[in-house]
Design a protein around this motif. Structure first.
Motif, PDB file in Angstrom:
ATOM      1  N   VAL A   1       0.851  -1.194   0.000  1.00 59.08           N
ATOM      2  CA  VAL A   1       0.000   0.000   0.000  1.00 59.08           C
ATOM      3  C   VAL A   1       0.884   1.240   0.000  1.00 59.08           C
ATOM      4  N   ARG A   2       0.693   2.053  -1.018  1.00 58.00           N
ATOM      5  CA  ARG A   2       1.489   3.273  -1.119  1.00 58.00           C
ATOM      6  C   ARG A   2       0.762   4.466  -0.524  1.00 58.00           C
ATOM      7  N   ASP A   3      -0.571   4.486  -0.652  1.00 55.54           N
ATOM      8  CA  ASP A   3      -1.328   5.618  -0.130  1.00 55.54           C
ATOM      9  C   ASP A   3      -2.674   5.126   0.372  1.00 55.54           C
ATOM     10  N   MET A   4      -3.201   5.829   1.377  1.00 56.14           N
ATOM     11  CA  MET A   4      -4.479   5.466   1.983  1.00 56.14           C
ATOM     12  C   MET A   4      -5.171   6.743   2.433  1.00 56.14           C
ATOM     13  N   GLU A   5      -6.486   6.829   2.162  1.00 57.20           N
ATOM     14  CA  GLU A   5      -7.266   8.006   2.534  1.00 57.20           C
ATOM     15  C   GLU A   5      -8.657   7.561   2.962  1.00 57.20           C
ATOM     16  N   VAL A   6      -9.197   8.202   3.982  1.00 59.50           N
ATOM     17  CA  VAL A   6     -10.567   7.951   4.428  1.00 59.50           C
ATOM     18  C   VAL A   6     -11.415   9.179   4.116  1.00 59.50           C
ATOM     19  N   THR A   7     -12.558   8.966   3.460  1.00 59.93           N
ATOM     20  CA  THR A   7     -13.458  10.053   3.085  1.00 59.93           C
ATOM     21  C   THR A   7     -14.844   9.772   3.640  1.00 59.93           C
ATOM     22  N   HIS A   8     -15.422  10.758   4.320  1.00 51.41           N
ATOM     23  CA  HIS A   8     -16.783  10.645   4.850  1.00 51.41           C
ATOM     24  C   HIS A   8     -17.722  11.379   3.896  1.00 51.41           C
ATOM     25  N   LEU A   9     -18.637  10.634   3.261  1.00 49.51           N
ATOM     26  CA  LEU A   9     -19.542  11.180   2.260  1.00 49.51           C
ATOM     27  C   LEU A   9     -20.988  11.071   2.714  1.00 49.51           C
ATOM     28  N   THR A  10     -21.838  11.901   2.118  1.00 51.02           N
ATOM     29  CA  THR A  10     -23.281  11.767   2.277  1.00 51.02           C
ATOM     30  C   THR A  10     -23.881  11.643   0.890  1.00 51.02           C
ATOM     31  N   LYS A  11     -24.435  10.456   0.588  1.00 55.48           N
ATOM     32  CA  LYS A  11     -25.039  10.200  -0.713  1.00 55.48           C
ATOM     33  C   LYS A  11     -26.483   9.757  -0.513  1.00 55.48           C
ATOM     34  N   ASP A  12     -27.406  10.460  -1.182  1.00 52.97           N
ATOM     35  CA  ASP A  12     -28.832  10.139  -1.078  1.00 52.97           C
ATOM     36  C   ASP A  12     -29.288  10.076   0.373  1.00 52.97           C
ATOM     37  N   GLY A  13     -28.759  10.998   1.187  1.00 48.68           N
ATOM     38  CA  GLY A  13     -29.134  11.067   2.591  1.00 48.68           C
ATOM     39  C   GLY A  13     -28.474  10.034   3.473  1.00 48.68           C
ATOM     40  N   GLU A  14     -27.602   9.211   2.900  1.00 46.26           N
ATOM     41  CA  GLU A  14     -26.922   8.159   3.660  1.00 46.26           C
ATOM     42  C   GLU A  14     -25.459   8.527   3.888  1.00 46.26           C
ATOM     43  N   SER A  15     -24.999   8.394   5.122  1.00 50.62           N
ATOM     44  CA  SER A  15     -23.594   8.638   5.437  1.00 50.62           C
ATOM     45  C   SER A  15     -22.768   7.417   5.054  1.00 50.62           C
ATOM     46  N   GLN A  16     -21.666   7.643   4.380  1.00 47.46           N
ATOM     47  CA  GLN A  16     -20.787   6.561   3.953  1.00 47.46           C
ATOM     48  C   GLN A  16     -19.352   6.884   4.315  1.00 47.46           C
ATOM     49  N   ILE A  17     -18.589   5.843   4.613  1.00 45.81           N
ATOM     50  CA  ILE A  17     -17.148   5.978   4.824  1.00 45.81           C
ATOM     51  C   ILE A  17     -16.467   5.217   3.702  1.00 45.81           C
ATOM     52  N   ILE A  18     -15.679   5.913   2.902  1.00 46.10           N
ATOM     53  CA  ILE A  18     -14.995   5.305   1.765  1.00 46.10           C
ATOM     54  C   ILE A  18     -13.485   5.316   2.015  1.00 46.10           C
TER      55      ILE A  18
END
Length: 334
Positions: free
Chosen positions: A200-217
């Motif tokens: 693994v060279r790079d890693m990022e965590v993104t917190h999104l809201t899609k269609d009213g749903e919270s997601q962690i990508i």
């Protein structure tokens, strides 16, 4: 596929000052200065820097390391900075005055640091293959035996390349064996392991809201691919767990055997930027992996990159020793 001839030309803001290859860039919007964004950078020249992210203007340099600095992070409040170095140490600085507050000795090169969301803990990892967690309220005593938590990644030695706190309980550690391990720091147990094709060279965590749903990508750059995992947290405290499912794995026209990486748009989640083994900064569609844009400005391979928190710009750091700031949608802002 986008090419240099079909992509509208963009002239980025060039941020000079470093003299060696960049290793990491990251942004922060201080809570007490909501209209300001800061950009910090780690570099092989031993001189981590902080800048104004809008203009690229230099604010300060934290001087004191005797080896390449591989990682630089601000704590969530913007009061502290941490740096990980090839001189076998982690330093904690006053982000306002530049004062060296603490130094935590390690036994090998340290490649990554990250503050917990409540700013109470600092995690580090590197070529020892041990994920360490220091309780900052204990000051320099945090590194004494019994005060620091140590979590070994595998029976066989692996290098930790990146670590990221998901919350104040769960901590991700990515390694050279292609595995991303999630640790519950309270119980010091490995609660989930994800795997990709290569180191693994790079890693990022993104917190999104899609269609009213919270997601962690979770975004992972490894080998010749960028992978995206959907993360789901369950439980509380020492019983907290994590599950991860692969959403996409896109083959790239570059490789990530050096310090390249990828970053997902923080609000829409519809596109991502990747750079690595060549001079081009490329933008891709999140769902299909189609190349949307291709920009050239650096004079060396891309070593690191990140979107700003508002998603309107992104920064790239190169082997050429410069950081460049790009507009996400230059037509909308022209």
């Amino acid at each position: 596929m986008a090419t240099a001839s079909t992509t509208p030309r963009q002239i980025p803001i060039v941020c000079p000052g470093h003299t060696r290859p960049l290793a990491e860039v990251s942004f922060l919007c201080p809570p007490d200065e909501p209209n300001r964004t800061l950009l910090v950078s780690a570099c092989h020249d031993k001189q981590p820097m902080i800048r104004d992210a809008a203009s690229g203007d230099w604010i300060g340099t934290w001087s004191g390391h005797k080896g390449a600095v591989w990682s630089t992070k601000l704590d969530p409040m913007g009061y502290l900075a941490a740096t990980a170095s090839g001189d076998f140490s982690v330093k904690v600085w006053d982000a306002i005055t530049g004062k060296d507050l603490m130094t935590f000795a390690h036994k090998h090169i340290v490649k990554t640091v990250d503050f917990s969301l409540d700013s109470k803990y600092l995690a580090s990892g590197g070529h020892e293959g041990i994920l360490r967690v220091f309780e900052l309220e204990k000051g320099q005593k945090a590194e004494e035996p019994g005060n620091v938590k140590e979590m070994k990644q595998a029976q066989d030695k692996v290098n930790i390349t990146k670590c990221i706190w998901l919350d104040n309980d769960l901590l991700l550690a990515a390694a050279s064996d292609g595995k991303i391990r999630c640790w519950n720091v309270g119980s010091e147990s490995n609660v989930c392991t994800l795997e990709v094709e290569a180191e693994v060279r790079d890693m990022e965590v993104t917190h999104l809201t899609k269609d009213g749903e919270s997601q962690i990508i979770l975004t992972i750059a490894a080998g010749t691919s960028v992978s995206f995992f959907k993360l789901v947290i369950s439980g509380e405290g020492k019983d907290k767990k994590l599950e991860g499912s692969l959403l996409h794995c896109h083959k790239m026209p570059i490789h990530f055997r050096e310090e390249g990486g990828a970053t997902l748009h923080p609000s829409s989640g519809k596109k991502f930027v990747a750079g690595g083994s060549d001079l081009w900064v490329r933008v891709f569609d999140f769902e299909t992996g189609e190349e949307l844009e291709c920009h050239r400005g650096h004079h060396g391979p891309i070593r690191c990159l990140r979107y700003a928190p508002d998603g309107k710009t992104y920064a790239t750091g190169s082997e050429d020793g410069t950081i460049r700031l790009w507009k996400t949608d230059p037509k909308e802002e022209s």
